[in-house]
Design an enzyme around this catalytic site. Structure first.
Site, PDB file in Angstrom:
ATOM      1  N   GLY B 304      11.127  28.602  -6.505  1.00  0.00           N
ATOM      2  CA  GLY B 304      11.884  29.654  -7.192  1.00  0.00           C
ATOM      3  C   GLY B 304      11.030  30.860  -7.529  1.00  0.00           C
ATOM      4  N   SER B 305      11.264  31.382  -8.724  1.00  0.00           N
ATOM      5  CA  SER B 305      10.645  32.663  -9.089  1.00  0.00           C
ATOM      6  C   SER B 305       9.119  32.630  -9.183  1.00  0.00           C
ATOM      7  CB  SER B 305      11.206  33.123 -10.433  1.00  0.00           C
ATOM      8  OG  SER B 305      12.596  33.244 -10.337  1.00  0.00           O
TER       9      SER B 305
END
Lengths: 85, 589
Positions: B304-305
């Site tokens: 993810g981020s």
């Protein structure tokens, strides 16, 4: 005849020496075995002590003792002073 | 009777007899010779073996299995002697006609059953068959209890010593240290990786025994056992416990499935803590179940981020943008190649720095459009994604990073914010050593050694420095992880909050999350890198990486800075001037 006598004496000496060495080997081995057993016992003891030491030196235990027995406390932010290098 | 008439006739007869005798003798000699050949040639090995078995007793001498220690010498695994108490049913007798003797026997039996923690009726049952000369009454008896039992002086009671692996630290280090099987060989973790070195070499002694099997004492040969080597890990037990306790608190509070944490020394690449909660008891007997695995190295998740800083670093490194460039993220919804990319809210036009600070998916996607797939994929590989870390931990996986030539435009875009690929937690932690080491990726290690470790240049020092400033903004009060802050220190990092993938139907489970945070500090001179992931927290109690994994990071980092006596770099000047006196138990020096 003389030679035979000398050889006979030499033979007796060698025979006695062999018996003596065999006896010494046996007793030395018995000693070595005994020492090995002692070493093993000492190693076992050392292991138990090490485990005890590890259990006694746990941070949680040290903190508990410090707080409860020695009345020590972690300084708060206000109590802390910073050293400027 | 034959009458011999002449001398000649006498010898003729004698010759016949002589021949007969000779033939008999020859026959006997042939038989003896054949038997000799049979014994000396054909049955030589068998007879020699039998002879040895009758005269000699071979005894294996077992070596001590090496200890496993943490970096400061704290004990993590040790072989301890334990005993099995053996009873000779034929010899043990607790009954006597003499009342005084009977009273003594009753007392002995009571003490024995009490020490063995068994009922007297169970003892009687075990010793019922008087033909059994060696009945195991109880196993796993401690040396202290064994001494007490032997002091009772009960005839027919003996003790067999064996060694059992003992793990004093239990759950917090269980996944790293692993455990041994019933054969004494390592089954998991370090016990398995380093089994050969830990095991040592067996010794042997050969005793001469008498006909009654008594050892006479003379020996034929002896080889002393070679004890196993002690293995010192890079793990710091204090930090390992701190990380475990912090994970436990978060997982229980948020009713998550599990949590994992990895803490690295950014300067050396050494793993200072690697733990998972829930864990298991390595001293127990049923070491099975889904929590046996070291999930920090065996389980993958979409990063993810936490990937966003890497795609941004590529753009900075290639001078495609600067950290002050503006990116228009619009109203928080952006359609690209027929798919919607969304932010938490509309951020409008923001700087590159703010793209990371607020974790904008649209911003990252737009930045990634400025870089080529080959550049992005190559950089991800250079950061260690899709490659094993090299610690050779059992079950370690490499994660997935698809070949960039097969990426569609949307895949390229999604890779920039960490979807469509997977990594382990340890890979994520290692990747961030690049930002902590002026652009160099540190090789990581779990076993202490003096081997030279060569770092690989991934980013220029300038880009790395710029990235540190950007990552530090994430822990600002208006960033995504203010809870990751550490009092007195400047820390940097990145949150990651991803949907879990649906293993059955594919796609994503939109109400199940993986919440992560990876960070480093102190920013002035980064010493530690830590990655934390919380698996499937209860949505209603908060699920963002900053809220869940951030506080775990903060708590462990605070202790790490304190225990490693790192200079505080995060105090404001005014704060420092107010606190410039030396602290010493409330008194001024």
């Amino acid at each position: 005849m003389k030679l035979n006598l000398i050889l006979f004496v030499v033979l007796i000496i060698f025979a006695l020496t062999t018996v003596n060495f065999k006896h010494q080997t046996r007793s030395n081995y018995a000693e070595l075995d005994e020492e090995n057993k002692k070493t093993l016992d000492l190693k076992d003891q050392q292991t138990m002590l090490r485990i005890e030491e590890s259990s006694e030196s746990r941070i949680e235990k040290i903190e508990k003792t410090a707080k409860q027995k020695l009345n020590m406390q972690v300084p708060s932010k206000k109590e802390k002073r910073v050293i400027i290098r | 009777m034959i009458k011999i008439k002449s001398r000649k006739e006498y010898f003729e007869l004698s010759r016949a007899r002589r021949r007969t005798v000779l033939i008999l003798l020859l026959g006997m000699f042939i038989i003896l010779f054949a038997q000799t050949i049979k014994l000396a040639v054909f049955e030589k090995n068998k007879l020699q073996k039998e002879s040895r078995q009758r005269q000699h007793r071979e005894l294996d001498l077992y070596p001590y299995r090496g200890k496993i220690l943490d970096r400061n010498g704290s004990l993590l695994a040790e072989s301890t002697p334990i005993y099995s108490i053996i009873g000779d049913a034929a010899e043990i007798n607790f009954k006597s006609k003499d009342l005084n003797v009977q009273a003594k026997l009753d007392s002995q039996k009571k003490q024995l059953t009490s020490l063995l923690r068994m009922r007297p009726t169970d003892l009687d049952k075990k010793l019922k068959n008087k033909k059994r000369r060696a009945v195991r009454l109880k196993k796993n008896i401690s040396p202290d209890t064994k001494i007490k039992i032997m002091k009772l002086g009960i005839k027919g009671i003996s003790a067999n010593k064996i060694y059992k692996r003992f793990y004093p630290e239990n759950g917090p280090v269980a996944h790293v240290v692993g455990f041994t099987g019933s054969d004494g060989n390592g089954q998991e973790g370090i016990e398995r990786i380093m089994n050969k070195a830990l095991a040592g070499e067996k010794g042997k002694k050969i005793n001469l025994i008498a006909r009654d099997k008594r050892v006479v004492g003379e020996f034929q040969a002896i080889k002393l056992p070679k004890d196993g080597e002690d293995i010192r890990l890079t793990i710091d037990l204090r930090l390992q416990n701190e990380a475990y306790n912090a994970l436990q608190k978060t997982v229980e509070k948020h009713e998550a499935i599990s949590g994992s944490a990895v803490l690295l020394d950014a300067k050396t690449g050494e793993i200072l803590a690697m733990t998972n909660y829930p864990s298991f008891n390595p001293n127990g007997y049923n070491k099975v179940g889904k929590f046996i695995k070291n999930r920090a190295v065996t389980d993958v998740f979409e990063p993810g981020s936490t990937i966003k800083p890497i795609s941004l670093a590529v753009a900075l490194e290639k001078n495609i943008i600067t950290k002050d460039s503006l990116i228009d993220t619009g109203n928080g919804k952006y359609k690209y190649e027929g798919k919607w990319i969304e932010d938490h809210k509309a951020y409008g036009e923001i700087t590159v720095k703010d793209v990371i600070k607020v974790s904008s998916n649209i911003g990252s996607a737009k930045i990634s459009q400025k870089i080529s797939s080959i550049n992005l994929a190559t950089m991800l590989k250079k950061f260690g994604y899709g490659i094993k870390t090299g610690i050779n931990f059992p079950g370690e996986v490499r994660g997935t990073l698809r070949n960039h030539t097969k990426w569609k435009k949307i895949d390229h875009s999604r890779a920039s914010y960490g979807y469509g690929m997977s990594s382990t937690l340890i890979q994520t932690a290692q990747a961030y050593t690049v930002f902590a080491n002026e652009g160099k990726l540190k090789p990581i290690s779990l076993i202490k050694s003096n081997d030279l470790k060569i770092s690989k240049r991934v980013l220029s020092p300038e880009t790395s420095k710029a990235m540190l400033t950007i990552l530090e903004s994430v822990t600002d009060h208006d960033g995504t992880a203010p809870k990751a802050k550490v009092y007195g220190y400047r820390v940097a990092g990145k949150t990651g909050t991803t949907w879990k993938t649906d293993p059955v139907n594919g796609g994503y489970l939109r109400d199940k999350y993986m919440s992560s945070f990876v960070g480093l500090g102190p920013v002035t001179n980064p010493r530690f890198v830590m990655a934390v992931v919380i698996d499937e927290p209860l949505k209603k109690r908060g699920y963002s990486g900053g809220t869940l994994a951030g506080p775990v990071f903060s708590r462990v980092m605070a202790k790490a800075f304190e225990w490693y006596s790192l200079d505080a770099d995060g105090l404001e000047l005014e704060e420092m001037q107010n606190k410039k006196e030396v602290y010493a138990d409330k008194r001024k020096l």
